[in-house]
Design a protein around this motif. Sequence first.
Motif, PDB file in Angstrom:
ATOM      1  N   LEU A   8     -15.162 -49.417   3.186  1.00 41.81           N
ATOM      2  CA  LEU A   8     -15.944 -49.785   4.370  1.00 41.81           C
ATOM      3  C   LEU A   8     -15.192 -49.512   5.671  1.00 41.81           C
ATOM      4  O   LEU A   8     -15.566 -50.020   6.732  1.00 41.81           O
ATOM      5  CB  LEU A   8     -16.373 -51.255   4.275  1.00 41.81           C
ATOM      6  CG  LEU A   8     -17.393 -51.495   3.152  1.00 41.81           C
ATOM      7  CD1 LEU A   8     -17.631 -52.984   2.930  1.00 41.81           C
ATOM      8  CD2 LEU A   8     -18.717 -50.809   3.433  1.00 41.81           C
ATOM      9  N   ARG A   9     -14.121 -48.725   5.565  1.00 40.51           N
ATOM     10  CA  ARG A   9     -13.405 -48.236   6.755  1.00 40.51           C
ATOM     11  C   ARG A   9     -12.797 -49.343   7.606  1.00 40.51           C
ATOM     12  O   ARG A   9     -12.646 -49.189   8.817  1.00 40.51           O
ATOM     13  CB  ARG A   9     -14.336 -47.429   7.659  1.00 40.51           C
ATOM     14  CG  ARG A   9     -14.774 -46.133   7.091  1.00 40.51           C
ATOM     15  CD  ARG A   9     -15.709 -45.415   8.051  1.00 40.51           C
ATOM     16  NE  ARG A   9     -16.187 -44.187   7.443  1.00 40.51           N
ATOM     17  CZ  ARG A   9     -15.518 -43.031   7.475  1.00 40.51           C
ATOM     18  NH1 ARG A   9     -14.384 -42.956   8.136  1.00 40.51           N
ATOM     19  NH2 ARG A   9     -15.999 -41.963   6.877  1.00 40.51           N
ATOM     20  N   VAL A  10     -12.517 -50.461   7.010  1.00 39.71           N
ATOM     21  CA  VAL A  10     -11.957 -51.559   7.803  1.00 39.71           C
ATOM     22  C   VAL A  10     -10.440 -51.531   7.692  1.00 39.71           C
ATOM     23  O   VAL A  10      -9.888 -51.480   6.592  1.00 39.71           O
ATOM     24  CB  VAL A  10     -12.518 -52.915   7.334  1.00 39.71           C
ATOM     25  CG1 VAL A  10     -11.809 -54.065   8.033  1.00 39.71           C
ATOM     26  CG2 VAL A  10     -14.012 -52.971   7.610  1.00 39.71           C
ATOM     27  N   GLU A  11      -9.798 -51.502   8.851  1.00 35.61           N
ATOM     28  CA  GLU A  11      -8.348 -51.653   8.917  1.00 35.61           C
ATOM     29  C   GLU A  11      -8.094 -53.097   9.270  1.00 35.61           C
ATOM     30  O   GLU A  11      -8.199 -53.485  10.426  1.00 35.61           O
ATOM     31  CB  GLU A  11      -7.772 -50.734  10.003  1.00 35.61           C
ATOM     32  CG  GLU A  11      -7.651 -49.285   9.604  1.00 35.61           C
ATOM     33  CD  GLU A  11      -6.632 -49.062   8.503  1.00 35.61           C
ATOM     34  OE1 GLU A  11      -5.692 -49.876   8.390  1.00 35.61           O
ATOM     35  OE2 GLU A  11      -6.788 -48.089   7.744  1.00 35.61           O
ATOM     36  N   ASP A  49     -10.767 -44.481  13.443  1.00 34.23           N
ATOM     37  CA  ASP A  49     -11.029 -44.261  12.020  1.00 34.23           C
ATOM     38  C   ASP A  49     -12.519 -43.968  11.773  1.00 34.23           C
ATOM     39  O   ASP A  49     -12.986 -44.093  10.647  1.00 34.23           O
ATOM     40  CB  ASP A  49     -10.591 -45.516  11.243  1.00 34.23           C
ATOM     41  CG  ASP A  49     -10.271 -45.205   9.800  1.00 34.23           C
ATOM     42  OD1 ASP A  49      -9.989 -44.033   9.506  1.00 34.23           O
ATOM     43  OD2 ASP A  49     -10.344 -46.137   8.974  1.00 34.23           O
ATOM     44  N   ARG A  50     -13.251 -43.649  12.845  1.00 34.06           N
ATOM     45  CA  ARG A  50     -14.702 -43.393  12.802  1.00 34.06           C
ATOM     46  C   ARG A  50     -15.468 -44.597  12.260  1.00 34.06           C
ATOM     47  O   ARG A  50     -16.486 -44.468  11.611  1.00 34.06           O
ATOM     48  CB  ARG A  50     -15.005 -42.139  11.959  1.00 34.06           C
ATOM     49  CG  ARG A  50     -14.416 -40.879  12.564  1.00 34.06           C
ATOM     50  CD  ARG A  50     -14.477 -39.724  11.592  1.00 34.06           C
ATOM     51  NE  ARG A  50     -15.840 -39.288  11.302  1.00 34.06           N
ATOM     52  CZ  ARG A  50     -16.509 -38.383  11.987  1.00 34.06           C
ATOM     53  NH1 ARG A  50     -15.942 -37.818  13.036  1.00 34.06           N
ATOM     54  NH2 ARG A  50     -17.718 -38.038  11.649  1.00 34.06           N
ATOM     55  N   LYS A  51     -14.917 -45.743  12.527  1.00 31.13           N
ATOM     56  CA  LYS A  51     -15.568 -46.989  12.125  1.00 31.13           C
ATOM     57  C   LYS A  51     -16.355 -47.526  13.315  1.00 31.13           C
ATOM     58  O   LYS A  51     -15.867 -47.529  14.448  1.00 31.13           O
ATOM     59  CB  LYS A  51     -14.475 -47.988  11.709  1.00 31.13           C
ATOM     60  CG  LYS A  51     -14.823 -49.444  11.828  1.00 31.13           C
ATOM     61  CD  LYS A  51     -15.327 -49.967  10.501  1.00 31.13           C
ATOM     62  CE  LYS A  51     -15.689 -51.439  10.593  1.00 31.13           C
ATOM     63  NZ  LYS A  51     -16.798 -51.755  11.458  1.00 31.13           N
ATOM     64  N   THR A  52     -17.579 -47.979  13.057  1.00 26.65           N
ATOM     65  CA  THR A  52     -18.417 -48.521  14.133  1.00 26.65           C
ATOM     66  C   THR A  52     -17.832 -49.830  14.651  1.00 26.65           C
ATOM     67  O   THR A  52     -17.571 -50.748  13.865  1.00 26.65           O
ATOM     68  CB  THR A  52     -19.837 -48.773  13.603  1.00 26.65           C
ATOM     69  OG1 THR A  52     -20.370 -47.541  13.129  1.00 26.65           O
ATOM     70  CG2 THR A  52     -20.745 -49.339  14.680  1.00 26.65           C
ATOM     71  N   ARG A  68     -15.931 -42.725   2.016  1.00 29.41           N
ATOM     72  CA  ARG A  68     -15.620 -44.057   2.553  1.00 29.41           C
ATOM     73  C   ARG A  68     -16.889 -44.743   3.065  1.00 29.41           C
ATOM     74  O   ARG A  68     -16.976 -45.186   4.209  1.00 29.41           O
ATOM     75  CB  ARG A  68     -14.562 -43.976   3.649  1.00 29.41           C
ATOM     76  CG  ARG A  68     -13.227 -43.505   3.122  1.00 29.41           C
ATOM     77  CD  ARG A  68     -12.137 -43.653   4.150  1.00 29.41           C
ATOM     78  NE  ARG A  68     -11.824 -45.049   4.436  1.00 29.41           N
ATOM     79  CZ  ARG A  68     -10.981 -45.431   5.378  1.00 29.41           C
ATOM     80  NH1 ARG A  68     -10.378 -44.528   6.132  1.00 29.41           N
ATOM     81  NH2 ARG A  68     -10.746 -46.705   5.592  1.00 29.41           N
ATOM     82  N   GLY A  77     -17.076 -56.935  11.059  1.00 33.60           N
ATOM     83  CA  GLY A  77     -18.352 -56.248  10.887  1.00 33.60           C
ATOM     84  C   GLY A  77     -18.101 -54.872  10.300  1.00 33.60           C
ATOM     85  O   GLY A  77     -17.030 -54.288  10.501  1.00 33.60           O
ATOM     86  N   THR A  78     -19.053 -54.357   9.564  1.00 31.50           N
ATOM     87  CA  THR A  78     -18.905 -53.013   8.997  1.00 31.50           C
ATOM     88  C   THR A  78     -19.768 -52.030   9.795  1.00 31.50           C
ATOM     89  O   THR A  78     -20.355 -52.401  10.812  1.00 31.50           O
ATOM     90  CB  THR A  78     -19.357 -52.990   7.527  1.00 31.50           C
ATOM     91  OG1 THR A  78     -20.766 -53.188   7.504  1.00 31.50           O
ATOM     92  CG2 THR A  78     -18.670 -54.080   6.714  1.00 31.50           C
ATOM     93  N   ASP A  79     -19.868 -50.822   9.306  1.00 28.25           N
ATOM     94  CA  ASP A  79     -20.717 -49.827   9.960  1.00 28.25           C
ATOM     95  C   ASP A  79     -22.199 -50.145   9.782  1.00 28.25           C
ATOM     96  O   ASP A  79     -23.041 -49.477  10.352  1.00 28.25           O
ATOM     97  CB  ASP A  79     -20.459 -48.437   9.355  1.00 28.25           C
ATOM     98  CG  ASP A  79     -19.159 -47.844   9.867  1.00 28.25           C
ATOM     99  OD1 ASP A  79     -18.501 -48.502  10.680  1.00 28.25           O
ATOM    100  OD2 ASP A  79     -18.812 -46.725   9.438  1.00 28.25           O
TER     101      ASP A  79
END
Lengths: 264, 519
Positions: free
Chosen positions: A55-58, B124-127, A226, A81-83
């Motif tokens: 989910l692209r969360v750092e 990181d192209r994360k919203t 991802r 929050g996610t995308d």
Amino acid sequence: MVDKSGRGRVMAVYHLKGGVGKTAAAVNLAYISAASGYRTLLCDLDPQSSATYYLRVEPRLKHARKVLLKGGANVSGNIKGTDYDGLDLLPADWSHRHLTTSLDRVSKSRKRLRSILGPFRREYDLIVLDSPATATLLAENIFVASDLVLVPVVPSTLAARAYANVRAFIRRKGYDEGKVWAFFSMVEARKKMHRATMAAMKEQFPGWLGTAIPYAADVESMGSARAPLPAFLPVAAATGRYRALWDELAAVLGPGSTPGSQSA
Amino acid sequence: MSESTFQIPGGQAGRQWLRELSTHHRLHEQPRRRAESVYFDTFDGRLAAHSRALWISEGILRLERLDRPDEPVRIALEGPPTSADSLPPGEVRNELAALTRNRALLKLFSLRSEVRSWSKWNDDRKTVVRVLSSNDEVREGERRARLNPIVVVRRVRGYGKDFREIRDWCAARAVPAEPGSRYRQALDALELDPARAASLGRLEISAAMTAAEGVRAMLAAQYQVVRGNEEGIRGDADTEFLHDFRVAVRRARSFLGQLRDAFAPKPAAALRKSLSWLGKSTNTLRDLDVYLEQQPAYRGMLTEPLAGDLAPLFEFAGRQRQAAFREFVAVMDSDAYRDALRRWRACAGDEDVLGVGGRGSEPILRLAGPRVARQCRAVLEQGYGLRGHAGPDDLHSLRIECKQLRYLTEAVAELVPETGGVVQRLKKLQDALGRIQDLTVHEARTQEFARAMSLAGDRQVMPAVEVLASRMRVERELACAKVPGLFEQFSRSLREAEPPYALLLPWLLRIQGGTDTGR
């Protein structure tokens, strides 16, 4: 997707065996839940933090494990929050590998996760727990906290044996077996052994969902994309199976139904 | 706050505004989509009266506060809501039940949106922030209207800094939208009143009107109420439609009777006869509606297992009610019904049809004022005459006199604003009398249904019915005991009121033998 007092449901995706498609199921089902309009929180409890990565969360978490065990506002501050609208994530990090040890040191250690999640059941309609492969105190916390325990089962001899161990573990510890629902995962229908194992396991154990998730390269591609599968391949065959699985789960978790009330 | 909403200009200026926003914050546009939201309220706008808007969009039902920027409470729902009871358990159902008292939820208007959306990404192209713009069209029946576009900046949890940057940029260049402003704009654009049924029949009478003009205006307003409730009655979503229909018929009939000097006697009598027939056609259905609405209270009068034994009785009543409903729909489809409404409309709209009676050319208040006073006197005479020995028939007669007075006072309320206190006391007295009448009628109904069921071989309900009838009699006695006190409050309110009630004062003081000097 709420109980009679208006609190959200908790669903854990669990197996003591790794590599059975737990994280893929947790991420895809959480995504479909959010896209269906349910406010959804995915809790990544696995130190591998694969769901967090998908989910692209750092997370940049400080003392993630300690914060998780403290609960309340501390946990709330770590939620991201996610995308995807309606889908939030409680990320994991490497410190989660010590969760069991830490749980062992607190009072009412089997109910700790349930009390940590309590406030979030007001905020979210569904909380999905992505569990690590474990049969420790953390697993017991997961059973206590969840309304439904979803077990992905690969139809192979070793996986069948592992599933038998899961059920025996739950029975031995005295947890409600009615919460446990299983589905076949990574199924290769052309393999005779898969078909035979599925038939035998359905005979042997109750609580099977009708939908099976196929072994598919599309599911594996979640790692490079991802993203949840339905988000980048909305019409793929595997996406359709996850949606069908969700429909079955929503009927079990939905209003007026009690988890475990449906026959297999 | 998880989101902030801003109103932006329409047309080319709005597009330019969005381009600037998108460029300045390096937003990434997502696929466009269309959405439809359908708004609901009760027939009399109970949600709007409590500053709430209820709408469903993409399978989520939301209940929003219009006076505070709170997050709406929400629930997933397939299909439109019909009443609070029909919803799954949870916060929305609980709040709606308290606000609507389980009245039917009816479509108010729909809002169709063309939604553009953008995301701001991190490295990181994360919203990390979502921005939406919405071009909306509202619809109600044949009416359509466009609203000014809006922009919504939506926070992604855990990324507050990015959200604040875009929100502040927008706040410096556009007007923030107040909570509930979209809903109010839609109502304004459609000229829609959520309390539409309650607002039907609002009388607009001026002191300059003659008596004939005034009564025709009253008749026209009540005609609108009847027509406005027909569809709701046929849809059978809420029993209040029939209630409003009946009240309008009775009001019209009451005006004609009380202000009869304003018209030629013959056409007025013909219209009164039509109205009487219309009113009577609704009696059985309305009685059964009220009977079934009281079901929980009547069950509550008994303890288990007797309360459970009443279930077949109410099932029987439900079947009777369905039969009565079909009968009334058949009445509404009949030529006689169409003729009655045609006559009503003609009488209300055309001076020549009703003619002008001996006092029809006098100012409306000159006729209505003394009539109110006389009706007050009729109520007081009935009430004081009941002291000590009030039977159900006497109380029913008092109730009828009260109703006549109520219709008249409400009709002239615009001209005599001081009626407020009197009408309030009168309502309380009427409520008590109505309860007594309901219990009397319902006891008879209960016995009648039980006899019919018994004749059909179902005698199991009899013991429960006997106990229920006895409890109804006790309740009625208790209600009767409240009447003298409420009547006294009402008569006191008349003494304290401004004219036209002051006209009664000498008589009132005499009949009470009091020494109140009044005002």
